[in-house]
Design an enzyme around this catalytic site. Structure first.
Site, PDB file in Angstrom:
ATOM      1  N   GLU A 157      33.693  39.799  48.893  1.00 41.15           N
ATOM      2  CA  GLU A 157      35.077  40.227  48.898  1.00 41.15           C
ATOM      3  C   GLU A 157      35.449  40.908  50.425  1.00 41.15           C
ATOM      4  O   GLU A 157      36.644  40.870  50.728  1.00 41.15           O
ATOM      5  CB  GLU A 157      35.297  41.357  47.880  1.00 41.15           C
ATOM      6  CG  GLU A 157      35.143  40.538  46.522  1.00 41.15           C
ATOM      7  CD  GLU A 157      35.398  41.692  45.556  1.00 41.15           C
ATOM      8  OE1 GLU A 157      34.425  42.586  45.186  1.00 41.15           O
ATOM      9  OE2 GLU A 157      36.385  41.560  44.648  1.00 41.15           O
ATOM     10  N   GLU A 179      29.753  38.960  39.641  1.00 39.17           N
ATOM     11  CA  GLU A 179      30.053  40.173  38.775  1.00 39.17           C
ATOM     12  C   GLU A 179      30.223  39.542  37.416  1.00 39.17           C
ATOM     13  O   GLU A 179      29.731  40.187  36.521  1.00 39.17           O
ATOM     14  CB  GLU A 179      31.344  40.540  39.203  1.00 39.17           C
ATOM     15  CG  GLU A 179      31.338  41.438  40.553  1.00 39.17           C
ATOM     16  CD  GLU A 179      31.593  40.718  41.621  1.00 39.17           C
ATOM     17  OE1 GLU A 179      31.259  39.292  41.760  1.00 39.17           O
ATOM     18  OE2 GLU A 179      31.687  41.395  42.834  1.00 39.17           O
TER      19      GLU A 179
END
Lengths: 570, 570
Positions: A157, A179
């Protein structure tokens, strides 16, 4: 209360007592996790996390994973690059570890953290990543992610927030968002949004990618638009060099800018009062309120050259640095203080004069940086989960730049007249609109706060815009829709007391949700999507037993036990 | 499993066992809470809730408050008005009670409901209110809220979904959003969004309004844009009449349309198989999956007249009615079935032919209604918290209208070739794009699913659009980016099994959050804000102890005890 810099006990994340204060003060010489190296027009930020350097105890920052302390250093570096190193046109983010760029947010830290800590941590990391994009968009400092190893979760990210992503093609290094499959939470630091909205990754591929724990590497990562290009280890440095040179050529950043130094902020605390040079905070913890007073300039610089000479001492820059710091510290250190009363002290004319100098030289690199810093800090206020009430009284100076503080607030109270018991009464307060309110400081939605305030009401927006440059009395401001209430001296104290009491009596969660909706009327952007849609979903998931419960994925991660999910869809 | 219509025991809201099925079948003759009266071009929908008519036990629907059962009737009425009563141009929503239009969602029901029930209930009510706006925007049926008493909470949110709001000026009737001050939750049925985005209520006033439990009435309600006008009780009927006449004059709805009847759906269940005329659902509860097979048309009508003559029996309408019903029932009755495998059976040419007739007559009122119903149903699919996987195999008919099902899915698997063990092998599957994929069925963001799929990739979008009208093989579809994977016969079964198993192994909450982000790339609208920002915040709050805990506001409401809040801001 014990103040700690870059380290605080794990108690910080849970109870209310014995909670050490988190500080955002740092500078490159004190970094434990990043190295900042500058070579002409290229800066290199190397992530090399000290495993034992967690801001809270109880976890090790393995595999270049990060916690709030790591991100505080990154934020500091991004800020300093803009102000201290104007000649820098390309910033390379890379890793000092072998085969691992960054493993993302530290999971044991997340698993042990309170809900509030997780949410605050994610908000700050999101703001820092938005700031990276802002540096490229508004300052010609292009960030390049040079992934010399795997970038997983928050590590990827971070790369997604860069303008370009180069991945080493070594047969093993991958980009990944594990995740969902591994942790039962979202890539909540902008990852899901940036994949489809920024990089144009096809949504079905994004779905496959974000459910594939091991990630994607090599040619497939390029074909899927997850990275821009790959390079072998041998060619990696040359590829980085080529990308930075192209970024340098694209940048319109002036080559002759001379940086200014950002010295440590002067801040002192005495009981419930925190003082900066231009900012004073009075905490009323029993009432759950803080009064934040921003002082206007004493004597604005007479010229652009004088402004450059003042550097970080220049009011417009010093005040916003202090405001930024105050917002960050109050957010994380004072969660029970749910209402912020925002006010100002000084001369309207002086604020307007300081603003006029900035407006006249908005294309100067330093002036631009100051303006963009106000923009980002006001946006930080917009996404702050506190009730914001502006108090506009005699002696205040809500003009232009500082009027945005009032417009960012949920409500504006303006005294009609003067306080009769004032020994040395200032004249009645006035507001003054200028170019800062007309679009130079857009909110996350891309529109000025004034425009957002008048969503769907063109005539009212035009009337307010036409009032620019005039001193607006309480009656004027009420007529133009710039303020919520204009009580007189008799009612003022009661009205303000009532709003503070009322706010304290409501569910803080409901207030947070309500404010997060009203503050973002009008268009949505990638940034509002990240703070609205994505963050809200993540916050929801962070509370679900499937993530945070004793058998949830976050808590079971690394134990060898699989999470035990309630499979019901909600 | 016992099937109930409009009534189900409270067990529905909690455990898994002995959960009676919720049915969405109803018609005006069976309504318990609404009365539908039609007088020429004006329909009046009168809310007169039967206190003892809750869909689940354990609460009374006092003060015209509503639960899912009340809203199922409203949804039915809104749908029937569009198909059965094309001459209707204005719909008046009003109340059959004295001094109370509607008190909103029933609080004891919310307090006793599981998190999943609350979320599902809110989603359905949101969809119904969006449907009201859609009737005005796309069918010229303008909804007017004739508030002959107080509209509070969800009652006012229902009014906000109408095109105009008239409030009786009787000295006591008010509009109010008391959720934040009284209940510690949000006005989550679009209220916060519509206040600022649709009605242009200034955000500071919206803040005051949404924290004032008693609401706002009379002239102030008009000045603040909370309602469009007020009328005394004596003038109320005349005002309604004036508003309806103006709406009639504005409407472009044809005066000569002859309505069609929507008969009850034929649906039978046998073990884990549910059959409709054109839809077959096979539940595999151990795997957490359902296969939904939509059959294409046998013989499309030959002309527009034939389509009108077929009425509700026309495939394009019958199939979407069944699909809508199936989505609603699976959502609420089968929460453990987290993956839906979407497929079709029939002739591509027949679907294309049926679609061509619709496309050629898109301005016919009935054809328009059929198209808009597909649009709404596909959007319902977009907001469904289930993993959607399209399976494209020989014998399927993913063309135009039905291809949207595949494009709505999170992933598309298309068999490359044929199944070798098929006794009577159909030719390899093909896809066919037509006008339905080019913008006639936009998602909530306002763009076609094809356009959203290619966010940020103009060339790919253009290439896909240019392929319209051609039979696209698996190789073509892969090249154009229309499908995720194209396994052959050898790999097909394993790939499909793996994706189902993988989905079942992930946190359902993380999947819901992930899908809710990927499905809405591109622009945001009021509708996506409601389902994204607002709903996500509400879902978060619905889980917070401050709302749902034993000392939370929802649970304490009506007990005389105040909620005991943790005042920490998150």
């Amino acid at each position: 209360m014990q103040t700690v810099n870059g380290q605080a006990a794990s108690a910080a994340r849970d109870g209310l007592d014995a909670r050490p204060e988190v500080s955002f003060d740092t500078e490159p010489g004190r970094y434990r996790h990043w190295r900042l190296a500058i070579d002409g027009q290229v800066a290199t930020l190397t992530l090399d996390v000290a495993e034992d350097g967690g801001i809270a105890g109880g976890y090790e920052l393995k595999m270049n994973s990060y916690d709030l302390g790591v991100d505080i250093e990154l934020y500091d570096a991004v800020q300093r690059l803009r102000f201290e190193h104007p000649q820098v046109r390309a910033v390379v983010l890379t890793s000092g570890k072998e085969r691992m760029f960054c493993a993302g947010a530290n999971i044991p830290m997340l698993a042990a953290s309170s809900h509030a800590w997780k949410v605050n941590f994610c908000k700050f990391t999101n703001e820092t990543r938005n700031g990276i994009e802002d540096a490229t968009a508004c300052s010609g400092q292009t960030y390049i992610a040079a992934l010399n190893g795997t970038a997983a979760g928050g590590g990827y990210e971070l790369a997604l927030a860069c303008d370009q992503i180069l991945l080493v093609d070594d047969g093993s290094s991958a980009v990944a968002l594990p995740e969902v499959p591994l942790l039962g939470v979202l890539p909540g630091t902008g990852g899901l949004t940036r994949l489809v909205d920024k990089r144009g990754v096809r949504r079905d591929r994004a779905d496959v990618f974000a459910t594939t724990a091991e990630g994607v590497k090599g040619a497939k990562a390029v074909a899927w638009r997850l990275v821009d290009e790959t390079a072998t280890a041998r060619d990696f440095a040359a590829a980085v060099d080529r990308l930075t040179r192209a970024a340098i050529d694209r940048s319109t950043r002036p080559a002759d800018g001379s940086g200014i130094t950002l010295p440590p902020l002067r801040r002192s605390a005495d009981g419930d009062v925190i003082c900066y040079d231009h900012l004073r905070i009075e905490l009323d913890r029993p009432a759950g309120a803080a009064t934040i007073v921003v002082a206007g300039p004493a004597a604005p610089p007479a010229s652009l050259a004088a402004l450059h000479a003042e550097g970080a001492a220049c009011w417009a820059l010093a005040a916003v640095r202090e405001l930024d710091d105050a917002i960050l510290r109050l957010r994380i250190n004072e969660p029970d203080v749910g209402t912020w009363l925002l006010t100002t002290r000084g001369e309207v004319a002086a604020v307007a004069e300081a603003g006029a100098l900035l407006l006249a030289h908005a294309d100067d690199w330093l002036v631009n940086e100051i303006i963009q810093y106000w923009k980002r800090t006001l946006r930080r206020l917009d996404t702050t989960s506190r009730s914001l009430i502006a108090l506009i009284t005699p002696g205040s100076c809500f003009a232009g730049l500082l009027l945005e503080l009032a417009l960012a607030a949920d409500r504006q109270y303006m005294l009609d007249g003067v306080f009769s018991d004032d020994e040395d009464p200032a004249p009645p307060a006035v507001l003054r609109l200028d170019g800062f309110n007309a679009g130079l400081l857009p909110g996350s939605g891309g529109l000025s706060r004034l425009r957002t305030r008048f969503t769907g009401r063109e005539a009212d927006a035009a009337a307010a815009a036409a009032a620019a440059g005039r001193d607006l009395t309480a009656a004027d401001a009420a007529r133009l829709g710039l303020v919520t209430e204009t009580p007189d001296d008799l009612d003022w104290a009661d009205e303000v007391r009532l709003v503070v009491e009322e706010r304290a009596s409501f569910s803080p969660d409901a207030l947070t949700g309500m404010e997060a909706n009203f503050r973002f009327a009008g268009p949505e952007t990638s940034e509002t999507k990240i703070f609205g849609r994505l963050t809200a979903w993540q916050n929801w998931i962070f509370q679900r037993p499937n993530a945070a419960g004793p058998e949830g994925a976050l808590r079971r991660y690394g134990t060898g036990q699989r999470a035990d999910y309630d499979r019901k869809r909600v």
